[in-house]
Motif scaffolding. Structure first.
Motif: not given
Length: 457
Positions: A66-78, A170-174, A188-190
């Motif tokens: 929501v704060c459009v930051t991108g810091l993560i404590t868990v892997d967004t992809a997995t 998959t390409a479209a989603w990425h 954020f990245s996949l």
């Protein structure tokens, strides 16, 4: 009716939504979106099997999105399922566009009309200067956002599909995910390594950089540029400061990044000349609150981290998706210092004077930002065993809603995560908004006290 019931009715009347001032409603709306997002991410449908800790990852991710930051404590992809990733994407879009701006736009589309209070709420979030322009601004903002995201998504989808053996779906989603994340400066990245696997791929890095700049420069500037006005035909001081400031900071960031990292084996050394130049461009763009990284900042030189801290703290343009104290704030203070050094009583920029209230506001934003970063850094040092360099980098990244990290976010204890969440929240909605929302109702002063001049310096 008893006294308790009467008191309850009075309390409900006092906290009616329409009686809350717009400047206080904006933080409440962001908080509501965070809580809703965290609730959705806590659902079993949102996370992959085997994930045990749920509450803190969901809450931290919701705040970061929501704060459009991108810091993560868990892997967004997995860690998150496609449903969870969709929730994150929706939170990024909502956070970037602005809770109250989005709500007002929906009301416009449904009712074809806006009340005065709704216009004030939208104005406080979108920073429009003319109350009568709110409707047109909101529609233009929506069109600009969707057009930029769509164009970026098409380019990225084509590249992922053609060059990386992704299926079309998959390409479209990425492509869609990273386009929205880029334009909203979310980071954020996949991919588990963010954009490091694509460090020397211009067809991935350059469209993302362009989307980051477009989203971070600010909607008022984009609208003025789309009107075809040139610097000699109607550019306001705000547009001049933002455009020139952005170009200067991008050039300095890219040049200094290349200077410090060009031959280092840990970062740019193994790349070709073209790859190094591309990585340097990304190193100048991404700290402008984008949050993507094409190198591992844990391996970067101390000089690079210091320059990155400065770029993250300054941030991007006002009324855009970028964070930080904003370019205009930094440059107004710089011009104030320059005019003071030259002995000029009036602060002038481009043959225009800057009023004292604007200067005070810029000073307040900068000092409140410094205070937030310093307090956050001290708390991170207290709650963790990391050194000053890492703690400061993390605090500045959170406050600037950037999302870059030296790699310590995954290992932070819960109390340190709460510190970063607070910094992200303050950095997104603005230090002035937070201060105003928490302050008591101001009262006009009907008298002036005698002036006295303390010794400065």
């Amino acid at each position: 009716m008893g006294s308790a019931a009467v008191a309850a009715i009075k309390l409900r009347k006092r906290i009616k939504l329409e009686e809350i001032s717009p400047v206080r409603l904006v933080p409440l709306a962001f908080l509501a979106a965070i809580l809703v997002g965290a609730g959705l991410l806590m659902l079993p449908l949102s996370r992959t099997p085997g994930s045990h800790e749920v509450v803190m990852p969901a809450l931290f991710t919701a705040v970061s999105a929501v704060c459009v930051t991108g810091l993560i404590t868990v892997d967004t992809a997995t860690f998150w399922t496609p449903f969870g990733q969709t929730v994150i994407l929706a939170l990024i879009q909502v956070g970037g566009f602005g809770i109250m701006t989005l709500a007002t736009l929906l009301a416009l589309l449904v009712r074809k009309s806006l009340g005065l209070r709704s216009q004030l709420i939208a104005q406080s979030e979108s920073h429009t200067l003319n109350l009568g322009d709110v409707r047109g601004v909101l529609l233009r903002v929506a069109r600009i956002m969707l057009a930029c995201e769509a164009a970026t998504a098409i380019l990225l989808t084509a590249r992922f599909w053609i060059a990386y053996d992704d299926g079309l779906a998959t390409a479209a989603w990425h492509g869609i995910f990273h386009a929205i994340s880029a334009f909203n400066n979310a980071g954020f990245s996949l991919f588990s390594d963010n954009l490091i696997p694509f460090v020397d791929d211009p067809w991935i890095i350059l469209p993302i950089c362009a989307a980051v700049i477009a989203g971070g420069i600010g909607f008022p500037v984009i609208i003025e540029l789309l009107r075809g006005r040139t610097v000699h035909k109607g550019w306001t001081v705000h547009v001049r400061l933002t455009v020139y400031g952005t170009l200067i900071l991008l050039a300095l960031g890219t040049g200094l990044f290349a200077w410090f990292e060009w031959d280092r084996a840990e970062t740019l050394g193994p790349l070709s000349t073209g790859g190094r130049l591309l990585a340097a461009i990304a190193g100048g763009v991404f700290p402008r609150t984008a949050g993507f990284n094409s190198i591992n900042y844990g391996d970067a030189a101390p000089e690079t981290l210091l320059i990155t801290n400065i770029l993250m703290f300054i941030g991007g343009g006002s009324a855009g998706t970028a964070g930080g104290i904003k370019i205009t704030t930094f440059l107004v203070l710089a011009f104030a210092i320059w005019n003071e050094v030259r002995g000029r009583e009036q602060v002038t920029i481009g043959h225009r004077s800057v009023s004292s209230p604007v200067q005070r506001q810029a000073l307040s934003v900068a000092l409140l930002g410094i205070a937030a970063v310093m307090i956050g850094t001290v708390l991170l040092l207290v709650f963790t065993d990391y050194g000053l360099e890492q703690a400061l980098f993390e605090a500045v990244s959170a406050f600037g809603t950037v999302g870059l990290s030296t790699g310590i976010t995954y290992e932070l204890p819960a109390n340190a995560e709460l510190v970063l969440m607070a910094l992200m929240f303050i950095g997104r909605i603005g230090t002035i908004t937070v201060a105003s929302a928490l302050a008591l109702i101001s009262r006009p002063i009907l008298y002036r006290l005698p002036e006295e001049r303390p010794i400065i310096g």
